[in-house]
Write a protein that holds these residues in place. Structure first.
Motif, PDB file in Angstrom:
ATOM      1  N   HIS A  33       0.854  -1.182   0.000  1.00 34.97           N
ATOM      2  CA  HIS A  33       0.000   0.000   0.000  1.00 34.97           C
ATOM      3  C   HIS A  33       0.893   1.236   0.000  1.00 34.97           C
ATOM      4  O   HIS A  33       2.116   1.133   0.162  1.00 34.97           O
ATOM      5  CB  HIS A  33      -0.966  -0.003   1.183  1.00 34.97           C
ATOM      6  N   GLU A  59      -4.199   1.667  -5.940  1.00 33.75           N
ATOM      7  CA  GLU A  59      -3.249   2.095  -4.915  1.00 33.75           C
ATOM      8  C   GLU A  59      -2.040   2.756  -5.558  1.00 33.75           C
ATOM      9  O   GLU A  59      -1.459   3.696  -5.002  1.00 33.75           O
ATOM     10  CB  GLU A  59      -2.826   0.908  -4.051  1.00 33.75           C
ATOM     11  N   THR A  62      -3.022   6.223  -6.119  1.00 35.68           N
ATOM     12  CA  THR A  62      -2.914   6.948  -4.849  1.00 35.68           C
ATOM     13  C   THR A  62      -1.474   7.354  -4.570  1.00 35.68           C
ATOM     14  O   THR A  62      -1.203   8.456  -4.080  1.00 35.68           O
ATOM     15  CB  THR A  62      -3.449   6.079  -3.695  1.00 35.68           C
ATOM     16  N   PRO A 151      -8.994  -4.181   1.511  1.00 31.00           N
ATOM     17  CA  PRO A 151      -9.192  -2.794   1.950  1.00 31.00           C
ATOM     18  C   PRO A 151      -9.515  -2.717   3.432  1.00 31.00           C
ATOM     19  O   PRO A 151      -9.987  -3.678   4.042  1.00 31.00           O
ATOM     20  CB  PRO A 151     -10.376  -2.330   1.094  1.00 31.00           C
ATOM     21  N   ALA A 154      -5.834   0.548   4.185  1.00 35.13           N
ATOM     22  CA  ALA A 154      -5.705   1.385   2.987  1.00 35.13           C
ATOM     23  C   ALA A 154      -6.743   0.889   1.993  1.00 35.13           C
ATOM     24  O   ALA A 154      -7.078  -0.290   1.965  1.00 35.13           O
ATOM     25  CB  ALA A 154      -4.297   1.308   2.399  1.00 35.13           C
ATOM     26  N   ASP A 155      -7.236   1.795   1.160  1.00 32.71           N
ATOM     27  CA  ASP A 155      -8.334   1.438   0.261  1.00 32.71           C
ATOM     28  C   ASP A 155      -8.000   0.289  -0.668  1.00 32.71           C
ATOM     29  O   ASP A 155      -8.866  -0.522  -1.007  1.00 32.71           O
ATOM     30  CB  ASP A 155      -8.738   2.657  -0.576  1.00 32.71           C
ATOM     31  N   TYR A 184     -10.643   8.849   6.092  1.00 36.84           N
ATOM     32  CA  TYR A 184      -9.966  10.016   5.552  1.00 36.84           C
ATOM     33  C   TYR A 184     -10.784  10.593   4.397  1.00 36.84           C
ATOM     34  O   TYR A 184     -11.612   9.896   3.799  1.00 36.84           O
ATOM     35  CB  TYR A 184      -8.565   9.630   5.058  1.00 36.84           C
ATOM     36  N   HIS A 186     -11.894  11.689   0.691  1.00 34.73           N
ATOM     37  CA  HIS A 186     -11.688  11.155  -0.659  1.00 34.73           C
ATOM     38  C   HIS A 186     -11.302   9.669  -0.640  1.00 34.73           C
ATOM     39  O   HIS A 186     -10.634   9.185  -1.549  1.00 34.73           O
ATOM     40  CB  HIS A 186     -10.626  11.961  -1.419  1.00 34.73           C
ATOM     41  N   ALA A 187     -11.727   8.962   0.417  1.00 31.01           N
ATOM     42  CA  ALA A 187     -11.441   7.533   0.503  1.00 31.01           C
ATOM     43  C   ALA A 187     -12.756   6.759   0.437  1.00 31.01           C
ATOM     44  O   ALA A 187     -13.850   7.339   0.378  1.00 31.01           O
ATOM     45  CB  ALA A 187     -10.701   7.232   1.805  1.00 31.01           C
ATOM     46  N   ARG A 188     -12.675   5.447   0.471  1.00 32.68           N
ATOM     47  CA  ARG A 188     -13.877   4.626   0.488  1.00 32.68           C
ATOM     48  C   ARG A 188     -14.704   4.973   1.726  1.00 32.68           C
ATOM     49  O   ARG A 188     -14.159   5.299   2.776  1.00 32.68           O
ATOM     50  CB  ARG A 188     -13.488   3.148   0.467  1.00 32.68           C
ATOM     51  N   PRO A 191     -14.509   2.324   5.817  1.00 26.93           N
ATOM     52  CA  PRO A 191     -13.282   1.544   5.979  1.00 26.93           C
ATOM     53  C   PRO A 191     -13.408   0.411   6.987  1.00 26.93           C
ATOM     54  O   PRO A 191     -12.803  -0.652   6.800  1.00 26.93           O
ATOM     55  CB  PRO A 191     -12.242   2.580   6.420  1.00 26.93           C
TER      56      PRO A 191
END
Length: 310
Positions: A33, A59, A62, A151, A154-155, A184, A186-188, A191
């Motif tokens: 990740h 990723e 990212t 995920p 980290a996404d 966080y 702009h993330a999925r 989580p």
């Protein structure tokens, strides 16, 4: 591949020397990740060896969108997020010269975060990245590795199971601390829900030995998965109780922000600004999990996002 400190490369070369392998002979690099403590000297390894770098494609994206301006750019984007969830401006602003709100994200969360000097992130060239797909069998040297998308921490975190039962867990499963599962921007959106599903995905793999991203190898994968799941279920239950208690107080009947819940949840364990930030994103992951499960309500009018028991 470490944070990028000179000591990281020294330690890597020393370990390789024990196996009789120079750094220049590395033939493949897998990045589980895109957190800084896992990408720091990837560019050096690639430059010295020419090794291809394998990642899940999202990723990898990212890696370049978050770290294109190093720590300064990445951490600056978080200040509004912290403030919108209840941290005071002095707590939300990232002016400490320390990139810990990302660095510690791989090392067990609020209780285990430690200060690390801000570093320039040097990225390998995009052409070095070889995307892999979930479910793919990846041939590295004389072994075949099965790719799992896991995920949560980290996404687009990946794990690898080697055909002989060696399981490369990255930061998905850690032996003595809990991976940071934080919400966080702009993330999925969920989580913690992702993490539960990912724990179920790997629990019963035929892994004879698990190699974590932090800590020593261990054998009892299913037992550790169950411990981690139980820990988060207990924490969600505590968060739900805190919301119920807050709903009974006149001044908080309209809900409480994430920072308020985090302080009640972690109590006297929060000593620094980074502690506050880690606690906040971990707490938000639990609050959003409860909200999406229909066990809490959320509002975003007139100030910070607020949560209440339903």
């Amino acid at each position: 591949s470490g944070l990028g400190l000179r000591a990281d490369e020294t330690a890597l070369r020393a370990g390789l020397a024990m196996a009789g392998v120079p750094l220049e002979a590395i033939s493949a690099l897998v990045l589980t990740h895109a957190h800084p403590d896992h990408i720091g000297i990837a560019h050096r390894i690639h430059a010295k060896s020419g090794a291809p770098i394998y990642m899940l494609p999202d990723e990898a994206e990212t890696l370049y969108t978050v770290w294109d301006r190093g720590f300064d750019g990445a951490v600056a984007r978080l200040a509004d997020w912290y403030a919108s969830n209840g941290l005071a401006p002095t707590e939300a602003s990232l002016d400490t010269g320390v990139g810990t709100s990302f660095v510690g994200a791989g090392t067990g969360g609020a209780e285990n975060a430690t200060a690390t000097p801000m570093l320039p992130i040097r990225l390998p060239p995009r052409a070095a990245i070889h995307p892999v797909a979930e479910g793919q069998d990846l041939r590295l040297g004389r072994w075949s590795y099965h790719v799992y998308w896991t995920p949560g921490h980290a996404d687009h975190h990946l794990c690898l199971l080697r055909e002989d039962g060696l399981f490369f867990a990255g930061d998905h499963i850690l032996p003595r601390i809990t991976p940071n599962i934080g919400l966080y921007p702009h993330a999925r959106p969920n989580p913690l829900g992702d993490y539960y599903a990912s724990l179920g995905l790997v629990r019963d793999l035929p892994a004879r030995l698990t190699l974590p991203g932090h800590g020593l190898p261990f054998a009892a994968l299913a037992q550790r998965v169950d411990e981690l799941r139980r820990h988060h279920e207990e924490r969600s239950a505590t968060v739900a109780r805190l919301l119920t208690e807050a709903s009974g107080q006149r001044q908080t009947r309209d809900g409480v922000d994430g920072a308020t819940v985090a302080r009640a949840l972690f109590g006297g364990r929060l000593h620094t600004r980074d502690d506050e930030r880690f606690a906040l994103v971990e707490t938000l992951a639990h609050l959003e999990y409860l909200y999406l499960a229909g066990k809490a309500d959320r509002s975003e009018q007139d100030g910070p996002r607020r949560y209440c028991a339903n």
